[in-house]
Design an enzyme around this catalytic site. Structure first.
Site, PDB file in Angstrom:
ATOM      1  CB  ALA A 197      -0.935  -0.004   1.212  1.00 27.03           C
ATOM      2  CB  THR A 198       4.034   2.301   1.312  1.00 25.42           C
ATOM      3  OG1 THR A 198       4.705   1.032   1.324  1.00 25.42           O
ATOM      4  CG2 THR A 198       3.332   2.504   2.644  1.00 25.42           C
ATOM      5  CG  LEU A 244      -0.331  -0.795  -9.233  1.00 32.20           C
ATOM      6  CD1 LEU A 244      -0.187  -0.375 -10.691  1.00 32.20           C
ATOM      7  CD2 LEU A 244      -0.492  -2.308  -9.164  1.00 32.20           C
ATOM      8  NE  ARG A 273       9.843  -3.084   2.440  1.00 36.49           N
ATOM      9  CZ  ARG A 273      10.898  -2.926   1.663  1.00 36.49           C
ATOM     10  NH1 ARG A 273      11.949  -3.674   1.835  1.00 36.49           N
ATOM     11  NH2 ARG A 273      10.904  -2.020   0.716  1.00 36.49           N
ATOM     12  CG  ASP A 289      -3.677  -8.666 -19.101  1.00 34.00           C
ATOM     13  OD1 ASP A 289      -3.744  -7.489 -19.513  1.00 34.00           O
ATOM     14  OD2 ASP A 289      -2.989  -9.541 -19.661  1.00 34.00           O
ATOM     15  CG  HIS A 290      -3.170  -2.687 -16.928  1.00 34.95           C
ATOM     16  ND1 HIS A 290      -1.949  -3.286 -16.756  1.00 34.95           N
ATOM     17  CD2 HIS A 290      -2.974  -1.703 -17.814  1.00 34.95           C
ATOM     18  CE1 HIS A 290      -1.067  -2.697 -17.513  1.00 34.95           C
ATOM     19  NE2 HIS A 290      -1.642  -1.726 -18.174  1.00 34.95           N
ATOM     20  CE  LYS A 320      -4.847  -0.341 -21.406  1.00 38.53           C
ATOM     21  NZ  LYS A 320      -4.676   0.895 -20.657  1.00 38.53           N
ATOM     22  CG  ASP A 360       6.596  -5.188 -19.657  1.00 38.24           C
ATOM     23  OD1 ASP A 360       6.165  -5.358 -18.504  1.00 38.24           O
ATOM     24  OD2 ASP A 360       6.590  -4.069 -20.223  1.00 38.24           O
ATOM     25  CG  HIS A 369      -0.522  -6.502 -21.306  1.00 39.95           C
ATOM     26  ND1 HIS A 369      -1.251  -6.781 -20.182  1.00 39.95           N
ATOM     27  CD2 HIS A 369       0.595  -5.877 -20.872  1.00 39.95           C
ATOM     28  CE1 HIS A 369      -0.599  -6.339 -19.118  1.00 39.95           C
ATOM     29  NE2 HIS A 369       0.528  -5.794 -19.507  1.00 39.95           N
ATOM     30  CE  LYS A 422       9.319  -0.597 -21.821  1.00 35.28           C
ATOM     31  NZ  LYS A 422       8.079   0.120 -21.511  1.00 35.28           N
TER      32      LYS A 422
END
Ligand code: NAD
Length: 488
Positions: free
Chosen positions: A11-12, A15, A44, A179-180, A184, A237, A242, A342
């Protein structure tokens, strides 16, 4: 919606800050969060509940697509959040977490529904799952669910091992693999596009389609992720997850019903029909590239090997193009091309469907392109058709025209992938998550490529930053008489 506890590991992290908290906030504003929810963040560092809530607030102010943060409603939203310090290897930290979870369940009178979101490095996935089980966190009277980030494994074997370990603590139907790209809107729209439109449905097969091109190009380089990326490359990646998911969504046959189980079945069938790559095919059907310096959007940028954190003699792929064949009755003989890279000329995720062209000979003196259906997924969401039409300003010559179906943009945009996916997981709807069978079949297809890259059996082509990738990727299509359709 049922009341529940949402436990966020990591959570820190980045993302959580950029995507998960803003998504939760937007769900709250849209009244899509459960009325009673306890949200517990883990990291942590030492943080008080109040300090953690401040972090959440900052992330919402910085990254939320909508900001309706009048003090009262922001306060109500933040009130659901608590923090607990946790190291994944410390059993006592899981006990402390369990106490906090129970305490909040009592305070808020919650059902024992517990969702665990793993937004941490993948090497912790199995340890956390096991500790959830051993600590008693996983023993609930209600349901338990695990949302897990990418990457799911590094190759076929490690993915199988990870899945085996997770399955000791969670059943497959309790696991939601993010899988974002599946979150979409245009990817979610694919099933409706072909199945809710008889016109398209009747065209959606080898009879009328010449080839399908799926592109996911980025203008950015490796950014701050060299440590991860240099070991992953574009193939892990982007392609294994994806691009193959988009391929499944595009090529699946009409399910009998639109529900998670039926869609999953159809996606699986696509992967089962995907022609496996033999060792000798890898060189013919796969193009591997790595960017060198160049100009992107008018700015000079260094090559991959000059990026901080990259091994100066790295052979990691920053570009991959592939030709795939789906040997089933719908698609036999239709090449599917995918490419991702990329530092390319433009940022664009899109699917181009090229239709067969039988009318060409009718119009001499005219330059007729094939009909195209272009589905833009990112950064713009759009559908367009390229048709041929007489141009009265050019002596009635037949020329390609583009018909756009862009949607009106609302002030706040549409819900982001993370909002949709978290909401679906709250509701137990796994339609747009990656099922283990899909993940395993994807790794199976990709594994010969990983082996070939590892043994250097495929040339590593350089390409200039700001280009469309190596020329070899153009030749891949030219061999079949096609070309990549570009955005211009
Ligand atoms: P990050 O490095 O920013 O954050 C990691 C989090 O893990 C932190 O909260 C940290 O406190 C926690 N952590 C580290 N070691 C720990 C330990 N021993 N015990 C308990 N917690 C520990 O990482 P991130 O960028 O937020 O990525 C999280 C996950 O999401 C990863 O699986 C990553 O692959 C995936 N992901 C990230 C992005 C992104 O854009 N950041 C995109 C897609 C997927």
């Amino acid at each position: 919606m049922e009341s529940m506890t949402f436990v966020l590991f990591g959570a820190t992290g980045d993302l959580a800050k950029r995507k998960i908290f803003p998504a939760l906030y937007n769900l709250y504003v849209d009244q899509k969060l459960p009325k009673s929810i306890s949200i517990i963040g883990l990291g942590r560092g030492d943080l008080s509940h109040r300090e953690f809530q401040e972090k959440v607030k900052e992330s919402v102010l910085d990254f939320s697509r909508r900001l309706e943060h009048d003090a009262a409603s922001m306060g109500e939203f933040l009130d659901d959040f608590r923090y607990s310090k946790l190291d994944v290897n410390r059993k006592e930290d899981f006990q402390a977490l369990l106490q906090l979870v129970k305490q909040r369940e009592e305070e808020l009178n919650l059902e024992e529904n517990r969702m665990f979101y793993l937004s941490v490095a993948p090497e912790f996935f199995d340890t956390i799952a096991l500790n959830i089980k051993n600590s008693g966190l996983g023993q609930t009277k209600g349901w338990k669910r695990l949302i897990i980030e990418k990457p799911f494994g590094h190759d076929l074997q490690s993915a199988r091992e990870l899945n085996e370990k997770l399955s000791r603590a969670f059943a497959e139907e309790e696991i939601y693999r993010i899988d974002h790209y599946l979150g979409k809107p245009m990817v979610q729209n694919l099933e409706a596009l072909s199945y809710a439109n008889p016109i398209l449905q009747s065209l959606w097969s080898k009879k009328h389609i010449a080839n399908v091109q799926i592109t996911a190009s980025e203008t950015v380089g490796v950014e701050k992720r060299a440590g991860y990326y240099d070991h992953a490359g574009a193939i892990r990646d982007m392609v294994q997850n994806h691009l193959l998911q988009i391929l499944m969504m595009t090529a699946m046959d009409t399910p009998e019903k639109i529900n998670a189980a039926e869609i999953r079945k159809m996606k699986q069938k696509v992967m089962e029909s995907l022609r496996p790559l033999k060792e000798e095919d890898v060189q013919n059907d796969i193009v591997r590239g790595q960017y060198i310096s160049g100009e992107v959007n008018g700015q000079y940028v260094p090559g991959y090997l000059g990026e901080p954190g990259v091994n100066p003699s790295s052979t990691t792929d920053t570009f991959v193009a592939a030709r795939l064949w789906i040997d089933n009755p719908s698609w036999a003989g239709v090449p599917f091309y995918i490419r991702t890279g990329k530092r390319m000329k433009e940022k664009s995720t899109r699917i181009v469907i090229e239709f067969k062209n039988n009318a060409n000979h009718q119009y001499k003196n005219s330059q007729m392109d094939p009909n195209l259906l272009v589905i833009e997924i990112n950064p713009n969401e759009n559908i367009s058709f390229q048709l041929n039409s007489k141009n009265p300003l050019n002596n009635g010559k037949v020329e390609p025209v583009k018909i756009d179906f862009s949607k009106e943009q609302t002030e706040f945009g549409v819900p982001e992938a993370y909002e949709r996916l978290i909401y679906d997981a709250f509701n137990g709807d796994s339609t747009f998550f990656a099922h283990w069978t899909e993940v395993e079949l994807s790794w199976e297809w990709v594994q010969p490529i990983l082996n070939a890259f590892e043994d250097n059996r495929v040339p590593l082509y350089e390409y200039n930053s700001g280009s469309y990738g190596p020329v070899a990727a153009d030749l891949l299509l030219l061999e079949n008489g096609f070309k990549w359709w570009l955005n211009e």
